[in-house]
Design a protein around this motif. Structure first.
Motif, mmCIF file in Angstrom:
data_model
loop_
_atom_site.group_PDB
_atom_site.id
_atom_site.type_symbol
_atom_site.label_atom_id
_atom_site.label_comp_id
_atom_site.label_asym_id
_atom_site.label_seq_id
_atom_site.Cartn_x
_atom_site.Cartn_y
_atom_site.Cartn_z
ATOM 1 N N SER A 142 45.164 -23.100 130.904
ATOM 2 C CA SER A 142 43.793 -22.685 131.216
ATOM 3 C C SER A 142 43.323 -21.563 130.305
ATOM 4 O O SER A 142 42.228 -21.619 129.736
ATOM 5 N N GLU A 143 44.150 -20.543 130.128
ATOM 6 C CA GLU A 143 43.742 -19.390 129.319
ATOM 7 C C GLU A 143 43.599 -19.762 127.840
ATOM 8 O O GLU A 143 42.628 -19.376 127.180
ATOM 9 N N SER A 159 43.041 -22.660 126.587
ATOM 10 C CA SER A 159 41.945 -23.616 126.408
ATOM 11 C C SER A 159 40.590 -22.926 126.271
ATOM 12 O O SER A 159 39.651 -23.511 125.729
ATOM 13 N N GLU A 160 40.510 -21.700 126.749
ATOM 14 C CA GLU A 160 39.234 -20.967 126.702
ATOM 15 C C GLU A 160 38.913 -20.401 125.312
ATOM 16 O O GLU A 160 37.801 -19.951 125.065
ATOM 17 N N ILE A 161 39.906 -20.396 124.412
ATOM 18 C CA ILE A 161 39.673 -19.852 123.063
ATOM 19 C C ILE A 161 38.698 -20.766 122.315
ATOM 20 O O ILE A 161 38.855 -21.992 122.324
ATOM 21 N N ALA A 162 37.726 -20.162 121.674
ATOM 22 C CA ALA A 162 36.719 -20.926 120.935
ATOM 23 C C ALA A 162 37.378 -21.791 119.874
ATOM 24 O O ALA A 162 38.237 -21.312 119.116
ATOM 25 N N SER A 204 43.076 -27.199 117.344
ATOM 26 C CA SER A 204 41.705 -26.709 117.208
ATOM 27 C C SER A 204 40.926 -27.651 116.289
ATOM 28 O O SER A 204 41.513 -28.403 115.510
ATOM 29 N N GLN A 224 44.558 -14.244 119.041
ATOM 30 C CA GLN A 224 43.822 -14.734 120.202
ATOM 31 C C GLN A 224 44.724 -15.536 121.139
ATOM 32 O O GLN A 224 44.597 -15.458 122.358
ATOM 33 N N ALA A 266 45.648 -14.600 124.970
ATOM 34 C CA ALA A 266 45.442 -15.553 126.067
ATOM 35 C C ALA A 266 46.725 -15.766 126.863
ATOM 36 O O ALA A 266 46.707 -15.820 128.097
ATOM 37 N N GLU A 276 47.253 -12.764 128.907
ATOM 38 C CA GLU A 276 46.304 -12.740 130.016
ATOM 39 C C GLU A 276 46.815 -13.600 131.175
ATOM 40 O O GLU A 276 46.620 -13.283 132.352
#
Lengths: 69, 69
Positions: A22-23, A25-28, A46, A55, A59, A62
């Motif tokens: 989840s975390e 996957s949030e990276i641009a 990516s 990053q 993540a 986090e």
């Protein structure tokens, strides 16, 4: 498209896998995240250039885990 | 008030603790659930008589874990 594999420590169960997925996957720019619980390998895909490893590290941390290196 | 301690196997992280706590807390009459991850002990407190152990077993299994006995 870029694919990079990271080694993550501390994941012990499917909930951990879900949190990391989840975390990250949030990276641009990230289009796919695959986590192998047994090996701790997290493969990040990516759409363009590889995402900044810093990053990914942020993540993972986090989510409550650590990159191995 | 009644308090009973069960031994649960398979919990490996804080997410597991949360899942078990959440499921067992839903049993009617349960007022408190304490989980010790290191030992696997789950202490269930209810307002009146002890809750049916079969209900505790079902809740633990619903969370994805097992009673040790």
């Amino acid at each position: 498209m870029s694919t990079t594999t990271y080694q993550v420590t501390g994941m012990t169960c499917g909930h951990c896998v879900s949190s990391v997925t989840s975390e990250v996957s949030e990276i641009a720019g990230v289009t796919d995240v695959r986590v192998d619980l047994a090996s701790g390998q997290v493969t990040v895909t990516s759409s363009g250039d590889p995402v900044d490893p810093a990053q990914v590290r942020a993540a993972v941390e986090e989510a409550g885990y650590q990159l191995a290196s």
